[in-house]
Design a protein around this motif. Structure first.
Motif, PDB file in Angstrom:
ATOM      1  N   UNK A  26       2.547  -1.293 -13.057  1.00 39.93           N
ATOM      2  CA  UNK A  26       2.098  -0.058 -12.421  1.00 39.93           C
ATOM      3  C   UNK A  26       1.883  -0.253 -10.925  1.00 39.93           C
ATOM      4  N   UNK A  27       1.432  -1.428 -10.553  1.00 42.75           N
ATOM      5  CA  UNK A  27       1.280  -1.717  -9.118  1.00 42.75           C
ATOM      6  C   UNK A  27       2.635  -1.620  -8.438  1.00 42.75           C
ATOM      7  N   UNK A  47      -0.038   4.128  -2.316  1.00 38.95           N
ATOM      8  CA  UNK A  47      -1.043   3.143  -1.914  1.00 38.95           C
ATOM      9  C   UNK A  47      -2.172   3.102  -2.927  1.00 38.95           C
ATOM     10  N   UNK A  48      -2.595   4.286  -3.336  1.00 37.70           N
ATOM     11  CA  UNK A  48      -3.657   4.342  -4.348  1.00 37.70           C
ATOM     12  C   UNK A  48      -3.200   3.625  -5.620  1.00 37.70           C
ATOM     13  N   UNK A  49      -1.969   3.888  -6.018  1.00 45.92           N
ATOM     14  CA  UNK A  49      -1.448   3.229  -7.216  1.00 45.92           C
ATOM     15  C   UNK A  49      -1.443   1.726  -7.060  1.00 45.92           C
ATOM     16  N   UNK A  50      -0.970   1.268  -5.908  1.00 46.58           N
ATOM     17  CA  UNK A  50      -0.867  -0.170  -5.691  1.00 46.58           C
ATOM     18  C   UNK A  50      -2.235  -0.827  -5.620  1.00 46.58           C
ATOM     19  N   UNK A  51      -3.241  -0.055  -5.140  1.00 48.44           N
ATOM     20  CA  UNK A  51      -4.573  -0.646  -4.986  1.00 48.44           C
ATOM     21  C   UNK A  51      -5.393  -0.588  -6.258  1.00 48.44           C
ATOM     22  N   UNK A  52      -5.111   0.402  -7.080  1.00 49.62           N
ATOM     23  CA  UNK A  52      -6.071   0.681  -8.138  1.00 49.62           C
ATOM     24  C   UNK A  52      -5.595   0.377  -9.541  1.00 49.62           C
ATOM     25  N   UNK A  53      -4.279   0.275  -9.760  1.00 46.50           N
ATOM     26  CA  UNK A  53      -3.836   0.061 -11.134  1.00 46.50           C
ATOM     27  C   UNK A  53      -4.094  -1.375 -11.555  1.00 46.50           C
ATOM     28  N   UNK A  54      -4.342  -1.515 -12.848  1.00 44.83           N
ATOM     29  CA  UNK A  54      -4.585  -2.859 -13.356  1.00 44.83           C
ATOM     30  C   UNK A  54      -3.284  -3.535 -13.763  1.00 44.83           C
ATOM     31  N   UNK A  80       0.397   7.720   0.524  1.00 45.00           N
ATOM     32  CA  UNK A  80      -1.006   7.510   0.150  1.00 45.00           C
ATOM     33  C   UNK A  80      -1.149   7.427  -1.352  1.00 45.00           C
ATOM     34  N   UNK A  81      -0.380   8.249  -2.069  1.00 43.45           N
ATOM     35  CA  UNK A  81      -0.433   8.204  -3.537  1.00 43.45           C
ATOM     36  C   UNK A  81       0.032   6.822  -4.010  1.00 43.45           C
TER      37      UNK A  81
END
Lengths: 710, 102, 398, 169
Positions: free
Chosen positions: B30-31, B19-26, B16-17
């Protein structure tokens, strides 16, 4: 290799040769004829091996070479194809292989191989000659390779027919030959007469073939098999003979036999379907030889001989066969007397001789028919090739004088060729004497004598008398032909400059002349005075007769048929020589009776009876009434009506409903959705990712709810 | 003895962490970092199932190794793409690379 | 079982007994003992490290026809302690704009990566911290951490020289890891295990050096490159990059890099001796006492260290591109070829007599090496001709 | 609670914490270094699972190659030393929601799954994991095909990466 496997292979080389020539060697003349002759030679070799092995088998009639394989599944049984060589097959195979090989070889010379290409030759026309150093010489055939491809296919058809063990494969070979006859008669397709002759041959034989196919279908529906060996069992034959067919009071056997016989009538040019054969002379001479001797017409007679056990089951059919045969024999012989074209005389003589064979079959003279088939094949091939050689020599003369109006085939333009073309003359003489039945030495005498003896011995006196008269005419027109062509002095400038033909043409003549003489000796009757005891064995009768389960008895020896045949043969020959030895021109010929010359107006009769009404029906009934009146009329009604319906549909349904509501409407809806959904596609993959996850959660949650809670 | 659930919960959290990184980083790099975390979480699951399943059957570890290979390939190509994109557009911010929209 | 046969175990049990006697939890006492053991190992290593400084200075002096440290203590033995004192009392600077945490973490990681290797190094038959079944691979893993420390140091210094030095070192380490891994497979093939102890045990009859001299050579080259020592000391090529990734470090932080490098060299000497020279084995002497075995191992490790020093102070530094090309187009293919040949020969000669096995392996190594050198010679001849040809053209143009 | 469990909890906590730092730290180099820490934690988890080989490979491949590559990539794709501006996009709340939902969903599913209480079997004495792994990876009856496909994948990735990153003149 076992003999059975070898038999399978016999038809193959010509087929391969056909494919090779058509696909690969078309450009190269030498390669093409090498391929074709090699193929013919291979088939000949196979045929000879089979023949020799057949001679070595004891009781060959009971133990023929046969093998078959399953071919097509028909319900719960199999349609089989197979090969069968019994004594009849072996004998036929022998002459077929020999004549085909000789004709192939002859074709090389006939089509002027080695000569230069013509000055203005065109594909589809006979070669017109080439100018070399100011002289006009023969030019090579433009479609040389094609010719060899076609006759290879022709040979394939004949070999297939001979080795087949069932009516099915026999019919396949039969039809291949029908196609090839069309192709080869119309070989010079740019000549209108050749085209017409090809179509005529094809159409006429087709009539017979349709009946034959009916016969085959009827046979199959009754017996469930087409294999000769299965049909010709006592049991099935008796069944066939006892089942009434419901037509003309014939038994099934009789009707089938009659239908098959009609096929033969077409193929072997019997009255009334004889009209195509004289016209078939339009093809190159080797083709004429092929058709008249080796393959086509022989196939017809062969088929009838094959089906003899079936035919002989019904007396009425036999009568019809005998009648047709005898009538054709005398009918064609009389026409031949008045013909001036050297090949045409031979063509009618072929019809006449085939009539002899058919008549012999009709009176039950099985062996005599087969014997005459074989001897006739040899001497008729010889005569045709000889006539081709004569024409060739005459063409040589025509090119020499340059007078192209002179017909090189007209016998009245010839004369005195004996000295110019000695090999051709002597071999032609042998062939002609064999055809006439010159006593003792020639093959034709023995076979024809056997037919007459059979007719006399079995008390068919009418047939006997008819055939005897026909034989007299035969001898007469043969001698007329020889006298006009070879004897006397040259009647034209061209004949003076005629020239002997090359070895590729004369060699086959010599070989065939050898057989035209010697082949008769295998069938000397046992009780023949002097010679009979000397030979003491009617080998041919003994060999071929065993094809049938009940070996036919050789007729008792009688002096009457012997003397008759002696008288008609020698008398005809003598008369022919006497009448024509001094004839200088057509006008002096007393037998130029227009009735005979025009073949009893049969072509004209058919024109009036069949062709013109057919044209009339086609023109008036089919075209003007049916097509223009009925069909077009109906269509003309349909047109406006459908137009009205169509415009109504367009105006009241298509335009308002389909176009405006469904068509434009759906586009509008799609556009509206697209416009409003477009912002979703931001090009940012993370947003897509989030959306897809949302969908997964929604769907997953629903599924979970449905599956577990509900 | 650690229960299987601990490992799986740990893996789920890590996933989940990531996933959050992949969804939210610009930043695209980082994705990819987030994606790596997700792959690792999967690997933890695979090895844990191997350990708690039939130990003699090495399927879990085999697949983990294949995930290693896939991860290596993904990083190599992904970072090459990032560098290529950076050379061309002078940015690695995913949101600024929306040439393909509409 | 007495102390002299298995000193570590005896000592550990005794200590545990003592701790439990003090009223400690059994598990806690065990953890404490393990911790103490690790501490002891690190302590010994650090002490050895201190003397390595002395050895290094002495040896280099001898190579350079000098005497080296000789004032403090006998043979200058106390000199390293003076060095340490100097390093400790120096000002500990941190550059402006540096990433402080990373900057301070890097030397620690550098030292840690070296010390971690010793977890799997068997120094005597009974002395082994962790009997890891992938010991050989563990080497590479710790090397990866060393790489990380260097890149951290280079980046966090906020200095171009440091960053370039860090990049260079990382490029070298990542590149030379490949042939090293390939040659590590060779002892693994011979012994059938990656376990360090198993590798040593397998060298009962013959050292693997005899079976695969070429493998030992490649490993040595790769090890020197990993260490970043001359001729591969491009990361701190002082004439180009001041001091490479350690430019900004001062005081004890620099000391840690320095000590880490020295200890790393000794470590690779030890690993080299384990993989190819039988480790603590020396004709059965290791069976006499574990202490003797430790001495043997230490001697062999120092010998390896000496070889590395020998190379360092004899060879010239080469260019970075030459070095990477040397690795990718020569050493890596050679290492893989050798690995393949060795594996094939092993499969072929598995059931042959030891003599035939050894001979076959040795000869196959010789053949592979000879072929490699021939190829390299023909290629270099072509290269030279290309260069000289251009040169001649230029001259003609003049 | 046994020692192992305590160690696991500590390691897992540290790993998840560093994982969170990977996705949240502003400085990308730090994020990459935190990734290293996370990967190291996962390697320790492998060790706890008795998969020593996996742990070592994790360190070699992930830390030794992938993390280094990340650091390189970060360094090669920045204009300044520091990362400026927002590090999270405007949809970060949605991403966070999705992540929480994913975890919640997975957790809920795991709670209801029957195999959760399974205990680990003892690894049989003398069972050589690496030998078995090697045998299965190269056995036609087992996983030689995936293994080969993976190698082809790596080759293709290598070629593709070189082509993509190659600076065309």
């Amino acid at each position: 290799m076992t003999t059975e496997n070898l038999i399978w292979l016999i038809p193959l080389p010509p087929l391969i040769s056909f494919a090779l020539i058509v696909l690969f060697t078309n450009k190269n003349k030498a390669l093409s004829h090498t391929v074709a002759i090699s193929a013919a030679f291979l088939s000949w070799l196979g045929a000879m091996i089979v023949f020799v092995r057949a001679l070595g088998v004891e009781h060959f009639g009971e133990h023929p070479f046969a093998s078959s394989i399953n071919w097509l599944p028909t319900g719960d049984t199999w349609l089989k194809v197979g090969v069968l060589i019994d004594p009849l097959g072996a004998a036929v195979l022998f002459f077929v292989a020999w004549t085909i090989l000789m004709i192939f070889l002859y074709s090389v010379g006939y089509h002027n191989f080695g000569q230069p290409a013509g000055d203005h030759d065109h594909a589809g026309l006979p070669p017109h000659g080439a100018t070399v150093h100011g002289h006009t010489v023969l030019s090579v055939e433009p479609m040389y390779s094609r010719f060899f491809a076609f006759i290879s296919l022709f040979a394939f058809g004949m070999f297939t027919l001979v080795v087949s063990d069932s009516l099915l494969t026999l019919f396949v070979g039969w039809e291949i030959m029908g196609l090839c006859s069309y192709l080869l008669i119309g070989f010079w397709y740019a000549k209108p007469s050749a085209r017409a002759a090809g179509i005529k041959a094809f159409m006429t034989t087709r009539i017979g073939d349709v009946f034959m196919l009916l016969g085959i279908a009827f046979l199959y529906s009754v017996t469930g098999t087409l294999s000769f060996r299965e049909i010709f069992t006592e049991e099935i034959l008796h069944t066939l003979a006892s089942v009434p067919s419901g037509v003309f009071g014939l038994s099934a056997a009789g009707l089938i036999g009659l239908l098959l016989f009609i096929g033969t009538v077409g193929k072997s040019a019997q009255f009334p379907l004889h009209v195509w054969l004289p016209d078939a002379m339009e093809g190159p001479t080797p083709v004429s030889a092929m058709i008249h001797a080796a393959t086509m017409v022989s196939a017809g007679v062969y088929a009838v001989i094959r089906m003899f056990p079936l035919l002989s089951m019904d007396e009425k059919t036999m009568t019809v066969v005998a009648f047709i045969g005898a009538f054709t024999a005398i009918f064609a012989a009389t026409i031949a007397v008045a013909q001036n074209d050297i090949k045409r005389v031979l063509a009618y003589s072929t019809i006449s001789q085939l009539g002899f064979m058919i008549a012999a079959l009709g009176i039950g003279a099985y062996v005599a028919a087969a014997f005459h088939l074989i001897t006739h094949a040899f001497f008729k091939a010889l005569l045709f090739l000889g006539s081709g050689s004569v024409i060739h020599g005459m063409e040589h003369g025509v090119f020499h004088t340059g007078n192209h109006k002179v017909d090189p085939q007209d016998m009245f333009n010839m004369g005195g060729l004996k000295d110019k073309m000695p090999i051709t003359f002597w071999t032609f003489l042998i062939g002609g004497f064999a055809l006439s039945g010159f006593p003792l030495v020639t093959a034709g005498f023995w076979s024809k004598d056997e037919i007459l003896a059979d007719a006399w011995g079995h008390h068919h006196y009418i047939v006997f008398a008819t055939l005897a008269i026909a034989a007299f005419f035969t001898a007469f027109y043969t001698m007329r032909q020889i006298t006009l062509t070879f004897l006397g002095s040259p009647r034209t400038e061209e004949a003076k400059h005629a020239h002997e033909t090359p070895w590729t043409m004369t060699t086959p003549l010599v070989v065939l002349a050898f057989f035209a003489v010697t082949y008769g000796w295998v069938g000397i009757p046992e009780h023949f005075p002097v010679l009979g005891p000397l030979v003491n064995n009617n080998w041919f009768h003994d060999f071929v007769g065993h094809t049938l389960e009940h070996v036919p008895e050789a007729p008792e020896f009688s002096w009457i048929p012997l003397l008759t045949s002696l008288v008609v043969a020698l008398g005809g020959l003598g008369l022919g020589w006497f009448v024509y030895k001094d004839v200088k021109s057509v006008e002096q010929d007393k037998f130029q009776i227009s009735f005979l010359k025009n073949k009893y107006y049969f072509d004209e009769l058919y024109e009036v009876v069949f062709i013109n009404p057919a044209y009339w029906v086609a023109e008036n009934v089919i075209y003007k009434f049916m097509d223009q009146g009925v069909i077009d009329g109906v269509l003309h009604i349909f047109g406006p009506v459908t137009d009205k319906i169509g415009s109504a549909i367009r105006n009241y349904f298509d335009v308002p409903v389909v176009n405006q509501f469904i068509g434009d409407g759906s586009a509008e809806v799609a556009w509206w959705f697209g416009k409003n959904l477009r912002p979703i596609q931001t090009g940012r993959i993370q947003q897509y990712f989030i959306l897809s996850l949302v969908v997964i959660f929604v769907v997953g949650g629903l599924l979970y709810y449905i599956l577990t809670l509900a | 003895m650690i229960p299987l659930s601990w490992y799986l919960t740990f893996a789920a959290a890590l996933f989940s962490i990531g996933l959050f990184g992949a969804l939210s980083r610009r930043n695209m790099v980082a994705i990819l970092l987030g994606v790596e975390l997700m792959l690792n979480a999967v690997n933890v699951n695979l090895v844990a199932f191997w350990r708690y399943g039939d130990v003699a059957q090495m399927a879990g570890q085999v697949f983990a190794i294949i995930v290693f290979a896939v991860a290596a390939a993904e990083v190599a190509v992904g970072l090459a793409l990032v560098i290529s994109v950076y050379r061309r557009h002078n940015t690695v911010i995913a949101e600024e690379l929306d040439l393909m929209k509409w | 079982m007495n102390f002299w046969n298995d000193p570590l175990k005896v000592a550990a049990e005794w200590l545990e007994g003592v701790f439990v006697g003090w009223g400690m939890n059994e598990i806690a006492s065990h953890v404490l003992v393990v911790f103490l053991g690790v501490f002891l190992l690190v302590l010994i290593l650090m002490v050895i490290d201190i003397f390595l400084v002395w050895i290094e200075r002495k040896v280099v002096a001898r190579f350079q026809d000098r005497i080296g440290p000789n004032r403090l203590g006998p043979f200058g033995l106390v000199q390293p302690f003076a060095d340490i004192i100097k390093l400790i009392i120096k000002e500990d600077t941190t550059p402006d704009g540096a990433d402080k945490v990373v900057y301070n973490l890097a030397p620690v990681l550098s030292m840690m990566s070296v010390l971690m290797v010793w977890a799997v190094v068997p120094i005597a038959p009974v002395m082994l911290s962790v009997d890891l079944n992938v010991g050989a691979l563990f080497l590479i893993a710790t090397g990866a951490i060393g790489t990380l420390s260097i890149i951290m140091a280079g980046w966090s210094s906020n200095n171009k020289f440091a960053l370039i030095g860090g990049f260079r070192q990382v490029a070298i380490m990542v590149a030379f890891e490949v042939p090293m891994l390939a040659t590590l497979m060779i002892p693994t093939i011979f012994s059938g295990s990656m376990n360090m102890n198993a590798i040593i045990t397998a060298q009962d009859g013959l050292w693997f050096f005899v079976l695969s001299p070429l493998g030992a050579l490649i490993f040595l080259i790769a090890a020197i490159a990993e260490l970043g020592r001359a001729p591969f000391d491009l990361a701190e090529g002082e004439s180009e990059l001041v001091a490479g990734y350690s430019t900004e470090y001062s005081g004890m932080k620099f000391g840690m890099f320095y000590a880490g490098e020295l200890l790393h060299a000794l470590t690779f000497g030890g690993i080299w001796s384990i993989l190819f020279f039988g480790g603590y084995r020396f004709f059965g002497l290791e069976q006499v006492s574990p202490f003797l075995a430790i001495l043997i191992f230490l001697a062999k490790a120092l010998l390896g260290y000496w070889v590395i020093m020998w190379v360092k102070y004899t060879m010239l530094r080469i260019r970075i591109d030459q070095m990477l090309v040397f690795n990718w187009v020569f050493l890596t293919p050679l290492a893989f070829a050798l690995m393949l040949v060795t594996a094939l020969m092993n499969a072929l000669l598995k059931d042959a007599s030891p003599w035939l096995y050894g001979l076959g392996m040795f000869l196959s190594n010789v053949v592979v090496g000879w072929i490699a050198i021939e190829i390299a010679r023909s290629v270099s001849r072509k290269e030279r001709e290309k260069v000289e040809g251009v040169h001649q053209v230029a001259e003609a143009h003049h | 609670m046994t020692t192992e469990q305590i160690i696991f909890l500590i390691v897992a906590g540290a790993t998840l914490a560093s994982g969170l730092l990977v996705v949240t730290s502003r400085n990308l180099i730090h994020a990459a270094l935190w990734l290293v820490a996370t990967l190291f934690g996962v390697a320790i988890v492998y060790t706890l699972l008795n998969a020593g080989f996996m742990a070592v490979v994790q360190v070699v491949v992930y830390i030794g190659a992938i993390a280094i590559l990340f650091i390189f990539a970060v360094m090669l794709t920045r204009k300044d030393m520091r990362d400026s501006g927002a590090q999270l996009n405007s949809n970060w709340w949605a991403g966070a929601l999705m992540a929480v939902l994913t975890f919640g969903g997975l957790f809920a599913m795991l709670r209801t799954w029957g195999g959760m209480s399974k205990t680990a079997a003892e690894i049989p004495a003398g069972f050589d994991q690496i030998a078995e792994l090697g045998a299965q990876l190269t056995s036609p009856e087992a996983y030689v095909l995936p293994f080969e496909v993976a190698s082809v994948l790596l080759l293709a990735a290598m070629v593709g990466a070189v082509y993509l990153a190659f600076n065309k003149k």
